[in-house]
Write a protein that holds these residues in place. Structure first.
Motif, PDB file in Angstrom:
ATOM      1  N   ILE A 250       0.808  -1.280   0.008  1.00 19.55           N
ATOM      2  CA  ILE A 250      -0.046  -0.002  -0.134  1.00 19.55           C
ATOM      3  C   ILE A 250       1.129   1.346  -0.132  1.00 19.55           C
ATOM      4  CG2 ILE A 250      -1.630   1.110   1.289  1.00 19.55           C
ATOM      5  CD1 ILE A 250      -2.884  -1.294   2.331  1.00 19.55           C
ATOM      6  N   GLN A 251       0.450   2.191  -0.924  1.00 16.51           N
ATOM      7  CA  GLN A 251       1.264   3.398  -0.892  1.00 16.51           C
ATOM      8  C   GLN A 251       0.500   4.525  -0.332  1.00 16.51           C
ATOM      9  OE1 GLN A 251       4.200   4.518  -1.791  1.00 16.51           O
ATOM     10  NE2 GLN A 251       5.223   2.660  -2.859  1.00 16.51           N
ATOM     11  N   ASP A 252      -0.921   4.201  -0.299  1.00 17.29           N
ATOM     12  CA  ASP A 252      -1.825   5.400   0.404  1.00 17.29           C
ATOM     13  C   ASP A 252      -2.448   4.844   1.855  1.00 17.29           C
ATOM     14  OD1 ASP A 252      -3.621   7.382   0.931  1.00 17.29           O
ATOM     15  OD2 ASP A 252      -4.862   7.010  -1.034  1.00 17.29           O
ATOM     16  N   PRO A 253      -1.578   4.915   3.203  1.00 16.51           N
ATOM     17  CA  PRO A 253      -2.008   4.605   4.226  1.00 16.51           C
ATOM     18  C   PRO A 253      -2.799   5.524   4.894  1.00 16.51           C
ATOM     19  CG  PRO A 253       0.011   5.755   4.532  1.00 16.51           C
ATOM     20  CD  PRO A 253      -0.113   5.739   3.003  1.00 16.51           C
ATOM     21  N   TYR A 254      -4.343   5.213   4.447  1.00 14.98           N
ATOM     22  CA  TYR A 254      -5.216   6.303   4.671  1.00 14.98           C
ATOM     23  C   TYR A 254      -5.349   6.559   6.152  1.00 14.98           C
ATOM     24  CZ  TYR A 254      -7.747   1.746   4.458  1.00 14.98           C
ATOM     25  OH  TYR A 254      -8.124   0.460   4.640  1.00 14.98           O
ATOM     26  N   ASN A 255      -5.241   5.520   7.066  1.00 12.83           N
ATOM     27  CA  ASN A 255      -5.472   5.834   8.363  1.00 12.83           C
ATOM     28  C   ASN A 255      -4.521   6.593   9.056  1.00 12.83           C
ATOM     29  OD1 ASN A 255      -7.961   4.047   9.539  1.00 12.83           O
ATOM     30  ND2 ASN A 255      -6.846   2.581   8.333  1.00 12.83           N
ATOM     31  N   LEU A 256      -3.312   7.049   8.409  1.00 10.68           N
ATOM     32  CA  LEU A 256      -2.574   8.150   8.942  1.00 10.68           C
ATOM     33  C   LEU A 256      -3.260   9.544   9.044  1.00 10.68           C
ATOM     34  CD1 LEU A 256       1.045   7.884   7.278  1.00 10.68           C
ATOM     35  CD2 LEU A 256       0.172   7.243   9.562  1.00 10.68           C
ATOM     36  N   GLU A 257      -4.413   9.795   8.549  1.00 14.40           N
ATOM     37  CA  GLU A 257      -5.305  10.655   8.855  1.00 14.40           C
ATOM     38  C   GLU A 257      -5.454  10.810  10.014  1.00 14.40           C
ATOM     39  OE1 GLU A 257      -9.200  13.116   6.742  1.00 14.40           O
ATOM     40  OE2 GLU A 257      -8.341  11.155   5.612  1.00 14.40           O
ATOM     41  N   ARG A 258      -6.095   9.972  10.571  1.00 16.48           N
ATOM     42  CA  ARG A 258      -6.646   9.551  12.082  1.00 16.48           C
ATOM     43  C   ARG A 258      -5.569  10.134  12.749  1.00 16.48           C
ATOM     44  NH1 ARG A 258     -10.478   4.708  10.105  1.00 16.48           N
ATOM     45  NH2 ARG A 258     -12.435   5.674  10.227  1.00 16.48           N
ATOM     46  N   VAL A 259      -4.347   9.466  12.573  1.00 17.13           N
ATOM     47  CA  VAL A 259      -3.265   9.695  13.430  1.00 17.13           C
ATOM     48  C   VAL A 259      -2.871  11.167  13.560  1.00 17.13           C
ATOM     49  CG1 VAL A 259      -0.805   9.075  13.908  1.00 17.13           C
ATOM     50  CG2 VAL A 259      -2.343   7.178  13.198  1.00 17.13           C
ATOM     51  N   PHE A 260      -2.748  11.783  12.406  1.00 12.34           N
ATOM     52  CA  PHE A 260      -2.381  13.181  12.363  1.00 12.34           C
ATOM     53  C   PHE A 260      -3.495  13.976  13.107  1.00 12.34           C
ATOM     54  CE2 PHE A 260      -0.618  12.569   8.132  1.00 12.34           C
ATOM     55  CZ  PHE A 260       0.573  11.853   8.462  1.00 12.34           C
ATOM     56  N   TRP A 261      -4.616  13.664  13.037  1.00 13.35           N
ATOM     57  CA  TRP A 261      -5.946  14.190  13.653  1.00 13.35           C
ATOM     58  C   TRP A 261      -5.723  14.271  15.272  1.00 13.35           C
ATOM     59  CZ3 TRP A 261     -10.132  12.450  16.752  1.00 13.35           C
ATOM     60  CH2 TRP A 261     -11.236  13.372  16.796  1.00 13.35           C
ATOM     61  N   LEU A 262      -5.222  13.007  15.819  1.00 10.12           N
ATOM     62  CA  LEU A 262      -5.218  12.794  17.134  1.00 10.12           C
ATOM     63  C   LEU A 262      -4.056  13.808  17.568  1.00 10.12           C
ATOM     64  CD1 LEU A 262      -5.920   8.933  17.247  1.00 10.12           C
ATOM     65  CD2 LEU A 262      -7.150  10.594  18.317  1.00 10.12           C
ATOM     66  N   LEU A 263      -2.958  13.429  16.704  1.00 12.55           N
ATOM     67  CA  LEU A 263      -1.580  14.126  17.532  1.00 12.55           C
ATOM     68  C   LEU A 263      -1.669  15.580  17.267  1.00 12.55           C
ATOM     69  CD1 LEU A 263       0.991  11.840  15.628  1.00 12.55           C
ATOM     70  CD2 LEU A 263       0.067  11.714  18.225  1.00 12.55           C
TER      71      LEU A 263
ATOM     72  N   GLN B 184       7.273  15.860  14.606  1.00 16.69           N
ATOM     73  CA  GLN B 184       7.887  15.790  15.817  1.00 16.69           C
ATOM     74  C   GLN B 184       6.884  15.126  16.750  1.00 16.69           C
ATOM     75  OE1 GLN B 184       9.301  19.457  17.871  1.00 16.69           O
ATOM     76  NE2 GLN B 184       9.579  18.360  19.850  1.00 16.69           N
ATOM     77  N   GLN B 185       5.859  15.343  16.616  1.00 17.38           N
ATOM     78  CA  GLN B 185       4.739  14.542  17.547  1.00 17.38           C
ATOM     79  C   GLN B 185       4.429  13.141  17.079  1.00 17.38           C
ATOM     80  OE1 GLN B 185       1.642  17.397  16.621  1.00 17.38           O
ATOM     81  NE2 GLN B 185       1.393  18.068  18.641  1.00 17.38           N
ATOM     82  N   LEU B 186       4.688  12.941  15.703  1.00 22.42           N
ATOM     83  CA  LEU B 186       4.522  11.573  15.289  1.00 22.42           C
ATOM     84  C   LEU B 186       5.833  10.788  15.435  1.00 22.42           C
ATOM     85  CD1 LEU B 186       3.017   9.940  12.976  1.00 22.42           C
ATOM     86  CD2 LEU B 186       4.639  10.612  11.353  1.00 22.42           C
TER      87      LEU B 186
ATOM     88  N   ARG C 271       2.049  13.899  -2.881  1.00 23.00           N
ATOM     89  CA  ARG C 271       3.300  14.218  -2.258  1.00 23.00           C
ATOM     90  C   ARG C 271       2.888  15.184  -0.897  1.00 23.00           C
ATOM     91  NH1 ARG C 271       7.326  12.594  -5.061  1.00 23.00           N
ATOM     92  NH2 ARG C 271       8.693  13.537  -3.548  1.00 23.00           N
ATOM     93  N   LEU C 272       3.768  15.012   0.347  1.00 23.82           N
ATOM     94  CA  LEU C 272       3.210  15.969   1.118  1.00 23.82           C
ATOM     95  C   LEU C 272       4.454  15.960   2.140  1.00 23.82           C
ATOM     96  CD1 LEU C 272       1.290  17.543   2.806  1.00 23.82           C
ATOM     97  CD2 LEU C 272       0.575  15.768   4.200  1.00 23.82           C
ATOM     98  N   ASN C 273       5.003  17.132   2.558  1.00 23.20           N
ATOM     99  CA  ASN C 273       5.933  17.088   3.578  1.00 23.20           C
ATOM    100  C   ASN C 273       5.322  17.573   4.923  1.00 23.20           C
ATOM    101  OD1 ASN C 273       8.659  16.596   2.252  1.00 23.20           O
ATOM    102  ND2 ASN C 273       8.452  18.725   1.147  1.00 23.20           N
ATOM    103  N   LEU C 274       5.423  16.922   6.093  1.00 26.01           N
ATOM    104  CA  LEU C 274       4.508  17.103   7.132  1.00 26.01           C
ATOM    105  C   LEU C 274       5.118  18.227   7.674  1.00 26.01           C
ATOM    106  CD1 LEU C 274       4.312  13.438   8.665  1.00 26.01           C
ATOM    107  CD2 LEU C 274       2.754  14.583   7.312  1.00 26.01           C
ATOM    108  N   PRO C 275       4.274  19.153   8.327  1.00 25.23           N
ATOM    109  CA  PRO C 275       4.868  20.305   9.153  1.00 25.23           C
ATOM    110  C   PRO C 275       5.778  20.023  10.361  1.00 25.23           C
ATOM    111  CG  PRO C 275       2.271  20.522   8.804  1.00 25.23           C
ATOM    112  CD  PRO C 275       2.912  19.026   8.396  1.00 25.23           C
ATOM    113  N   ALA C 276       6.766  20.556  10.529  1.00 30.59           N
ATOM    114  CA  ALA C 276       7.768  20.159  11.583  1.00 30.59           C
ATOM    115  C   ALA C 276       7.113  19.828  12.957  1.00 30.59           C
ATOM    116  CB  ALA C 276       8.801  21.204  11.801  1.00 30.59           C
ATOM    117  N   ALA C 277       6.245  20.562  13.378  1.00 30.99           N
ATOM    118  CA  ALA C 277       5.446  20.305  14.669  1.00 30.99           C
ATOM    119  C   ALA C 277       4.925  18.786  14.603  1.00 30.99           C
ATOM    120  CB  ALA C 277       4.497  21.245  15.071  1.00 30.99           C
ATOM    121  N   LEU C 278       4.025  18.767  13.415  1.00 29.01           N
ATOM    122  CA  LEU C 278       3.429  17.307  13.333  1.00 29.01           C
ATOM    123  C   LEU C 278       4.232  16.311  13.115  1.00 29.01           C
ATOM    124  CD1 LEU C 278       0.859  15.844  13.028  1.00 29.01           C
ATOM    125  CD2 LEU C 278       0.800  16.448  10.762  1.00 29.01           C
TER     126      LEU C 278
END
Length: 364
Positions: free
Chosen positions: A200-213, A242-244, A233-240
């Motif tokens: 899988i290249q589209d781990p759709y549940n990471l959206e839920r992890v990002f929301w929680l964090l 770090q939380q991940l 393509r997406l570069n995660l914001p630095a704060a997010l």
């Protein structure tokens, strides 16, 4: 899956409603979803799997069901390709309302809810026994594809269970790259590996992890995921990012590593593991834990479903009778060719199921 299906049956019967379940699967979810709702009068299930990208046993577990409420499609593409069409169908509120459209893979929150119990159970068994320090962390190695199971672990960790979570992936390493460098970007193509259910290249549940964090910042997460779906393509914001990293570690394993791990687990323990479980166990062999620390691995499937990988590892297995019986059953499925409009084909099938229900209700 059975637990989720029993909840579904209870509420549908209570409310005198029906549902159409639409499932895109990379392998294991399809067969288990079909089995969980087999023959239920309140439910029809449509399962779409990537043709040629699942094991033979996985395919037969989906295509040999003769129940009238089961509808199976084989798509000439990857599981990520399938998800594109399914997202469009779920984004149509009228279609969802009229046909009671829902899913039974980890898109469905109840799947993750049930999986949270696995992490608490493991902690209680391994880290909370007599004489154990209840504050000590338990490291959990989680084979990861769509990231539903690792999301359940994140929820348990945020609820206060002292877990150290490790998301382990195969050559499709988008989750690993996201944790290591904040790079949530799809590769040019999904790599076909010995662990197909996590190809899988589209781990759709990471959206839920990002929301929680992110403190449940739905606006920010929505913006990020829309960018990801549009550009891949997406570069995660630095704060997010770090939380991940504070919640997850990660690792990636190639096919040779999978085979090596299956052989070693058999040699050391006379325990045969499936290639997906081996993705997690590889970490145990290559990253020793500190003396006195506790670790477990989430195992995912029976090795009987992955005979090719077992044989390539130089191992043998006695197939269960239920697996041997599949070859004698007739397969039944429709093909979604690469040039087909998958969304339209599936939409018409969903509508035909609804029309058939209405005729039955009217006694015609």
């Amino acid at each position: 899956m059975t637990c989720t299906a029993q909840f579904l049956q209870y509420f549908l019967r209570r409310d005198r409603k029906r549902a159409t379940i639409l499932v895109g699967t990379s392998g294991d979810t399809g067969g288990s979803a079909i089995r969980s709702v087999l023959g239920l009068s309140e439910v029809d299930i449509l399962v779409v799997f990537p043709r040629g990208r699942v094991s033979r046993v996985q395919e037969l577990q989906m295509t040999t069901s003769a129940a009238d409420n089961v509808h199976v499609f084989a798509a000439d593409g990857t599981s990520d390709d399938i998800d594109v069409a399914l997202r469009k169908l779920f984004a149509d509120p009228e279609l969802v309302r009229r046909h009671g459209l829902m899913s039974l893979n980890s898109v469905n929150w109840s799947r993750i809810l049930v999986q949270t119990a696995h992490f608490l159970f493991a902690f209680l068994r391994l880290s909370a026994g007599d004489g154990a320090d209840p504050r000590a962390e338990l490291e959990v190695l989680v084979p990861t594809g769509g990231a539903g199971n690792i999301t359940a672990g994140c929820i348990m960790k945020l609820m206060g269970v002292p877990l150290r979570l490790v998301a382990m992936v195969n050559a499709n390493d988008i989750v690993h790259r996201a944790v290591q460098s904040g790079d949530l970007s799809m590769s040019d193509a999904v790599t076909q590996t010995l662990a197909p259910a996590i190809d899988i290249q589209d781990p759709y549940n990471l959206e839920r992890v990002f929301w929680l964090l992110s403190g449940r910042d739905g606006v920010m997460v929505k913006s990020l995921m829309e960018e990801f779906q549009e550009t891949h393509r997406l570069n995660l914001p630095a704060a997010l990012h770090q939380q991940l990293c504070e919640v997850l570690s990660s690792g990636s394993v190639c096919d040779d590593g999978i085979l090596e791990t299956m052989r070693r687990c058999w040699r050391d323990n006379h325990y045969l593991i499936c290639p997906h479980t081996a993705v997690g166990v590889w970490r145990h062999y290559h990253c020793p834990i500190s003396p006195g620390a506790q670790r477990c691995c989430i195992a995912t499937a029976s090795p009987a479903k992955f005979q090719e990988a077992v044989h390539r590892a130089g191992l043998t297995l006695d197939l269960p009778e239920a697996v041997l019986a599949l070859d004698a059953l007739e397969s039944r499925y429709e093909v979604l060719e690469r040039w087909d409009d998958w969304e339209s084909r599936l939409r018409r099938h969903i509508q035909s199921i609804g029309a058939a229900r209405e005729r039955r209700d009217q006694g015609t």
